[in-house]
Write a protein that holds these residues in place. Structure first.
Motif, short mmCIF file in Angstrom:
data_model
loop_
_atom_site.label_atom_id
_atom_site.label_comp_id
_atom_site.label_asym_id
_atom_site.label_seq_id
_atom_site.Cartn_x
_atom_site.Cartn_y
_atom_site.Cartn_z
N UNK A 151 -18.50 0.93 2.34
CA UNK A 151 -17.07 0.86 2.01
C UNK A 151 -16.61 -0.55 1.69
N UNK A 152 -17.30 -1.53 2.26
CA UNK A 152 -16.80 -2.88 2.07
C UNK A 152 -17.15 -3.43 0.69
N UNK A 153 -18.10 -2.79 -0.03
CA UNK A 153 -18.46 -3.23 -1.37
C UNK A 153 -17.41 -2.70 -2.35
N UNK A 154 -16.23 -3.19 -2.17
CA UNK A 154 -15.08 -2.61 -2.87
C UNK A 154 -14.97 -3.09 -4.31
N UNK A 155 -15.46 -4.27 -4.63
CA UNK A 155 -15.31 -4.78 -5.99
C UNK A 155 -16.05 -3.92 -7.01
N UNK A 166 -5.35 6.87 -4.74
CA UNK A 166 -4.43 7.34 -3.70
C UNK A 166 -5.11 7.32 -2.34
N UNK A 167 -6.37 7.79 -2.29
CA UNK A 167 -7.08 7.83 -1.02
C UNK A 167 -7.35 6.42 -0.49
N UNK A 168 -7.71 5.49 -1.36
CA UNK A 168 -7.98 4.14 -0.91
C UNK A 168 -6.70 3.48 -0.40
N UNK A 169 -5.61 3.62 -1.16
CA UNK A 169 -4.35 3.01 -0.73
C UNK A 169 -3.90 3.55 0.62
N UNK A 170 -4.07 4.84 0.83
CA UNK A 170 -3.67 5.42 2.12
C UNK A 170 -4.55 4.89 3.26
N UNK A 171 -5.87 4.76 3.01
CA UNK A 171 -6.77 4.27 4.05
C UNK A 171 -6.42 2.84 4.45
N UNK A 172 -6.16 1.97 3.47
CA UNK A 172 -5.85 0.58 3.80
C UNK A 172 -4.44 0.43 4.36
N UNK A 173 -3.56 1.34 4.03
CA UNK A 173 -2.23 1.33 4.63
C UNK A 173 -2.33 1.61 6.13
N UNK A 200 -16.74 -0.79 -6.66
CA UNK A 200 -16.01 0.49 -6.68
C UNK A 200 -14.78 0.41 -7.55
N UNK A 201 -14.02 -0.67 -7.33
CA UNK A 201 -12.79 -0.82 -8.12
C UNK A 201 -13.13 -0.91 -9.60
N UNK A 202 -14.17 -1.69 -9.93
CA UNK A 202 -14.54 -1.84 -11.33
C UNK A 202 -14.94 -0.49 -11.93
N UNK A 203 -15.77 0.27 -11.20
CA UNK A 203 -16.23 1.55 -11.72
C UNK A 203 -15.07 2.52 -11.92
N UNK A 243 0.82 -1.21 0.00
CA UNK A 243 0.00 0.00 0.00
C UNK A 243 0.86 1.26 0.00
N UNK A 244 2.01 1.23 0.60
CA UNK A 244 2.91 2.40 0.55
C UNK A 244 3.37 2.66 -0.89
N UNK A 245 3.65 1.57 -1.61
CA UNK A 245 4.03 1.74 -3.02
C UNK A 245 2.87 2.30 -3.84
N UNK A 246 1.64 1.87 -3.51
CA UNK A 246 0.47 2.39 -4.23
C UNK A 246 0.27 3.87 -3.93
N UNK A 247 0.53 4.28 -2.69
CA UNK A 247 0.40 5.69 -2.33
C UNK A 247 1.34 6.55 -3.16
N UNK A 248 2.57 6.06 -3.35
CA UNK A 248 3.55 6.82 -4.15
C UNK A 248 3.21 6.79 -5.64
N UNK A 249 2.54 5.71 -6.08
CA UNK A 249 2.27 5.56 -7.51
C UNK A 249 1.14 6.47 -7.98
N UNK A 250 0.11 6.65 -7.16
CA UNK A 250 -1.05 7.42 -7.59
C UNK A 250 -0.90 8.89 -7.22
N UNK A 251 -1.53 9.72 -8.04
CA UNK A 251 -1.50 11.17 -7.82
C UNK A 251 -2.34 11.52 -6.60
#
Length: 738
Positions: free
Chosen positions: A222-226, A170-177, A228-231, A156-164
């Motif tokens: 929030x838990x209906x993540x699939x 970026x917000x999702x990666x930071x929350x799960x980190x 969300x990710x698809x959209x 998740x730290x790598x995802x935070x750096x990868x997304x703007x």
């Protein structure tokens, strides 16, 4: 703390974990991440329940039993933790191998823990009750769980750096980190297992996380993540730009394609007015009344200065009450498509020009062949006539040959003008049956000696509107073509007429000309010759395309042009070895319809008189026409152009009884000169002569002047006929106005 409160607290954490997993699973039973979260919660709850039973055990043996059962949860947790995080990140297809590896490691640890329970831990008594005490071997399950938490945190730290920053990813990666960092605090429960007398409040961490997950699922889904990710993945990977603006015109949602089209970043689009992020050309497209939908195509200059073409479509977003709360704008980049279309059109134009040049080359060869033959006949006959006259012999036959050759050259010119659509036609009511009967002898003499011509004429065929000479040319060309198809073999040629009733509009492939409903007159020419293959059939109406020797092939092209000009259709059916059939359909002339015809002129008793004004810029032509007029009884005054002719008429307006004017002259042309002459001498008949005349000029301009037209070259008889026609027409016009 006594064992009973500690056991109650741990049991509450286990219950909270199970309830939260059940709520999430009930809300989204089909989401893979939700199912994995339920597995993770079940394992964590089993571990918490085991620890509660260990703490409340009344004997060491009882505590030992539950400690062994608790190893089931500890051993399988690493695989479940890794799998649920990979699912949340949407990376299952890319990490299937590693997911299987983590589950294999978890299963091996679990089997090891169940096989050698005494080797790992024995019950130890603390103030809160019994607790498992690990040996050095106990580091194995603990290390596996710590390793998985560290791995997902780094992911998740790598995802935070990868997304703007500011993007949903970026917000999702930071929350799960942060969530996994908080969950890692549950590792404090392993400290008492290694002899550190710290109260194991990791159970509280697990309970709080489960409660937060349940609250987020109930309140924010929030838990209906699939879904969300698809959209969001569709939003970012779709090639079209998407903007969602509120009722104030401020952008609330944007994707990368829209940012690229508009030349800015996604962060630079959000919360900005539409009018401030687009060029002047796009502002009109982004202006839509409330509740309106539509699309339009806009050209504008992009950020790099290059021209871009975008299709902008809009649709309103309504709430449950039907009120418009936002507008969705879809931007489809058409720049590449329009550029490809322009390149394709340019290429097609180049191909057309190339084909046109090839056709002109073939046509030039055919014309040269025919004209050279005609010129040879003229030149040879002239030479022979000159030699005979020098020897005192009569040269009448040679002069007749020259005259016939000139007529042949004129006919070839008329064919070319007909093909170009510039040959003026004299429309009249024509009986097709009578025309075919009149041409029978000519047709039989034109076909092969081994060919047999038969006529099958329908009774009482309706009249058609056409130029009889052009229709004769059509029939002659079709029959001649059928004779050529027979070659040297015996065969039959059938000329058939008929009537076709067409209740609906039809389009016949040959002419590409659509006809409305009504009666049709059929003219069909069929032969039993060699036939044509499909490639030849599709090109049969091209000018100078022929399967015979060079110099032939204009006939069917002329037929096609004449039929097209008459509003008819022409189709050809042919099979190799089985002959061909040319089927011509022409609109029938309704009874009582009027057709313009030439003014009838009496041939008896004509003799020219008085002074004729002749204007032509070609001296040799003036000399020939002057002699024709003199032989018809006129005295002739010549002019080299239209202006000189007008001056002669102005000087002697009452002396001229006829004006013969070339239509194409320098300065004033024939029509302009005729206007002035008619103003000076209204009673003077006017005859136009020309080697070329546009159909519009021939049909309208000179008729408005009460004049007639004769095409060069012409004989004295043709000029005499036109003079009589012009004189009669002028007399009729004068009597009608008196």
């Amino acid at each position: 703390m006594s064992p009973l409160p500690h056991a109650v607290f741990v049991s509450c954490a286990a219950a909270t974990t199970l309830v939260s997993a059940g709520v999430c699973l009930a809300r989204s039973p089909g989401a893979i991440s939700v199912r994995l979260h339920a597995l993770y919660a079940a394992l964590a709850s089993w571990w918490l329940i085991s620890m509660a039973m260990v703490a409340g055990a009344l004997s060491e043996d009882r505590a030992q039993l539950w400690a062994r059962l608790g190893q089931l949860g500890i051993g399988l947790l690493p695989g479940a933790v890794y799998h649920v995080n990979i699912a949340v990140a949407g990376l299952i297809p890319d990490y299937r191998g590693r997911i299987g590896l983590h589950y294999a490691i978890s299963a091996a640890i679990t089997v090891f823990c169940l096989t050698f329970p005494d080797l790992l831990a024995v019950p130890h008594v603390y103030a809160w009750g019994y607790y498992p005490a690990y040996s050095a071997w106990g580091l194995i399950p603990a290390a596996a769980l710590f390793f998985v938490f560290g791995e997902v945190i780094l992911m998740y730290r790598a995802a935070i750096r990868r997304y703007e920053p500011g993007t949903p990813e970026h917000q999702r990666a930071r929350a799960y980190h942060y969530g996994n960092c908080f969950a890692f605090l549950a590792a404090v429960d392993f400290l008492p297992a290694f002899g550190v007398a710290v109260y194991p409040f990791g159970f509280a961490t697990v309970g709080l996380m489960s409660a937060a997950t349940m609250f987020g699922s109930a309140r924010y889904r929030l838990i209906e993540i699939t879904p969300q990710i698809a959209a969001e993945r569709i939003l970012e990977t779709m090639p079209d730009g998407l903007l969602v603006a509120d009722t104030r015109g401020r952008v609330q949602v944007a994707n990368g394609a829209a940012a690229r089209l508009l030349g800015c970043s996604i962060a630079g689009l959000r919360h900005q007015p539409l009018t401030s992020i687009c060029s002047e050309a796009l502002r009109g497209a982004f202006t839509a009344p409330a509740g309106a939908s539509g699309s339009n195509e806009v050209s504008f200059a992009g950020a790099d200065g290059a021209s871009s073409v975008v299709s902008v479509a809009s649709a309103p977003v309504e709430d449950n009450a039907g009120h418009v709360v936002a507008h969705v704008w879809l931007l489809h980049d058409l720049t590449g498509q329009r550029r490809a279309e322009a390149e394709r059109a340019e290429m097609e134009e180049m191909i057309r020009q190339t084909q046109k040049m090839e056709s002109l080359g073939v046509m030039a060869g055919g014309i040269a062949h025919d004209f050279n033959n005609i010129l040879m006949a003229i030149l040879g006959s002239a030479e022979v006539a000159k030699m005979k006259l020098e020897a005192g012999e009569a040269a009448t036959d040679d002069l007749d040959t020259i005259s016939a050759s000139v007529e042949q050259a004129a006919a070839l010119t008329n064919q070319l003008l007909t093909y170009a659509g510039r040959e003026p036609a004299l429309e009249e009511a024509v009986d097709v049956n009578a025309l075919c009967v009149d041409m029978t002898e000519l047709l039989r003499s034109a076909i092969s000696r081994k060919g047999q011509l038969s006529l099958q004429l329908v009774e009482a065929a309706p009249m058609i509107r056409c130029d009889s000479s052009q229709m004769r040319q059509v029939i002659l060309n079709l029959v001649t073509n059928a004779s050529d198809a027979l070659g040297d073999e015996p065969g039959a040629i059938t000329l058939r007429t008929g009537v076709v009733e067409s209740p609906e509009a039809e389009a016949v492939a040959g002419a590409g000309n659509r006809q409305g409903p009504g009666r049709r007159v059929l003219i069909e020419v069929t032969d039993t010759g060699a036939g044509m293959d499909e490639a030849t059939r599709t090109r049969v109406f091209e000018p100078f395309f022929t399967t015979k020797f060079t110099g032939r092939g204009l006939g069917l092209a002329i037929v096609f042009r004449i039929v097209q000009g008459l509003g008819g259709t022409l189709d050809v059916a042919s099979t190799p070895g089985a002959g061909s059939s040319f089927r011509l359909l022409l609109p029938a002339l309704e009874e009582g319809a009027s057709v313009p015809t030439a003014v009838a002129a009496r041939k008896q008793g004509f003799a020219g008189h008085g002074l004729a004004l002749l204007a032509d810029d070609e001296k040799a032509v003036r000399g020939a026409v002057r002699e024709m007029l003199r032989l018809l009884g006129y005295q002739v005054v010549e002019a080299g152009d239209g202006a000189a002719a007008v001056e002669l008429c102005r000087a002697r307006p009452d002396d001229f009884t006829l004006a013969v004017l070339d239509m194409t002259m320098p300065g004033l042309n024939g029509q302009e000169a005729a206007v002035e002459i008619r103003r000076l001498a209204p009673a003077v008949p006017v005859v136009f002569i020309s080697g070329y005349a546009d159909a519009t000029e021939a049909r309208s301009e000179h008729r408005l002047l009460g004049a007639v037209f004769v095409r060069k070259p012409f004989k004295r008889a043709a000029l005499e006929s036109k003079i009589r026609e012009a004189t009669t027409a002028l007399a009729c016009r004068a009597s009608a106005t008196s």
